[in-house]
Write a protein that holds these residues in place. Structure first.
Motif, PDB file in Angstrom:
ATOM      1  N   GLN A   3      -8.487  23.992 -22.909  1.00 30.34           N
ATOM      2  CA  GLN A   3      -8.067  25.380 -22.807  1.00 30.34           C
ATOM      3  C   GLN A   3      -9.278  26.225 -22.411  1.00 30.34           C
ATOM      4  O   GLN A   3     -10.400  25.898 -22.766  1.00 30.34           O
ATOM      5  N   ILE A   4      -9.037  27.325 -21.713  1.00 31.59           N
ATOM      6  CA  ILE A   4     -10.119  28.255 -21.390  1.00 31.59           C
ATOM      7  C   ILE A   4     -10.316  29.174 -22.597  1.00 31.59           C
ATOM      8  O   ILE A   4      -9.349  29.641 -23.195  1.00 31.59           O
ATOM      9  N   ASN A   5     -11.550  29.387 -22.973  1.00 27.00           N
ATOM     10  CA  ASN A   5     -11.868  30.328 -24.034  1.00 27.00           C
ATOM     11  C   ASN A   5     -11.869  31.724 -23.412  1.00 27.00           C
ATOM     12  O   ASN A   5     -12.662  32.007 -22.513  1.00 27.00           O
ATOM     13  N   LEU A   6     -10.994  32.573 -23.862  1.00 23.24           N
ATOM     14  CA  LEU A   6     -10.844  33.906 -23.295  1.00 23.24           C
ATOM     15  C   LEU A   6     -12.150  34.684 -23.299  1.00 23.24           C
ATOM     16  O   LEU A   6     -12.414  35.473 -22.397  1.00 23.24           O
ATOM     17  N   ARG A   7     -12.997  34.458 -24.278  1.00 21.96           N
ATOM     18  CA  ARG A   7     -14.289  35.162 -24.324  1.00 21.96           C
ATOM     19  C   ARG A   7     -15.144  34.839 -23.112  1.00 21.96           C
ATOM     20  O   ARG A   7     -15.886  35.693 -22.620  1.00 21.96           O
ATOM     21  N   HIS A   8     -15.069  33.591 -22.603  1.00 20.82           N
ATOM     22  CA  HIS A   8     -15.835  33.240 -21.400  1.00 20.82           C
ATOM     23  C   HIS A   8     -15.400  34.100 -20.219  1.00 20.82           C
ATOM     24  O   HIS A   8     -16.232  34.618 -19.463  1.00 20.82           O
ATOM     25  N   GLU A  34      -1.111  34.624 -25.391  1.00 21.56           N
ATOM     26  CA  GLU A  34      -1.067  33.243 -24.916  1.00 21.56           C
ATOM     27  C   GLU A  34       0.346  32.673 -25.003  1.00 21.56           C
ATOM     28  O   GLU A  34       0.644  31.660 -24.402  1.00 21.56           O
ATOM     29  N   GLY A  57      -3.737  30.368 -20.232  1.00 20.10           N
ATOM     30  CA  GLY A  57      -4.425  29.758 -21.362  1.00 20.10           C
ATOM     31  C   GLY A  57      -4.813  28.308 -21.138  1.00 20.10           C
ATOM     32  O   GLY A  57      -5.774  27.819 -21.722  1.00 20.10           O
ATOM     33  N   THR A  82     -14.850  26.314 -18.589  1.00 22.77           N
ATOM     34  CA  THR A  82     -16.131  26.695 -19.178  1.00 22.77           C
ATOM     35  C   THR A  82     -16.533  28.097 -18.725  1.00 22.77           C
ATOM     36  O   THR A  82     -15.938  28.665 -17.796  1.00 22.77           O
TER      37      THR A  82
END
Length: 101
Positions: A3-8, A34, A57, A82
């Protein structure tokens, strides 16, 4: 699949924002639930180009670029997992919205 980390993604958007604003790009970031599969989307516009990037997401992203006056459009697909992926994707968005002379 990761999953992609939204903070990134949101961090990478804010890192690019000054560059966009310095050349007059209007932009907005929307962060959603999400639950519906869409995590975030960003829209950037100038008088000549409009770009809409949606990130789900699961890390799949789609960028649509519309260039004026002919309304010529392009569609790009990305796989983000990432912080580096998010930065690279937004660098491509920047190349699309800010023409290099």
């Amino acid at each position: 699949m990761a999953q992609i980390n939204l903070r990134h993604f949101t961090s990478a958007v804010h890192e690019q924002a000054d560059e966009w604003e310095n050349v007059g790009v209007r932009w907005s970031l929307t962060v959603g639930s999400e639950r519906d599969g869409r995590v975030a989307s960003i829209t950037c516009e100038t008088g000549q180009v409009a770009v809409h990037l949606s990130v789900r997401g699961d890390g799949h992203a789609e960028m649509k670029v519309i260039k004026q006056p002919a309304r010529q459009s392009s569609l790009y697909h990305y796989r983000l997992a990432t912080a580096g992926d998010a930065t690279a994707c937004l660098s491509e968005l920047t190349r699309q919205i800010i023409p290099s002379d």
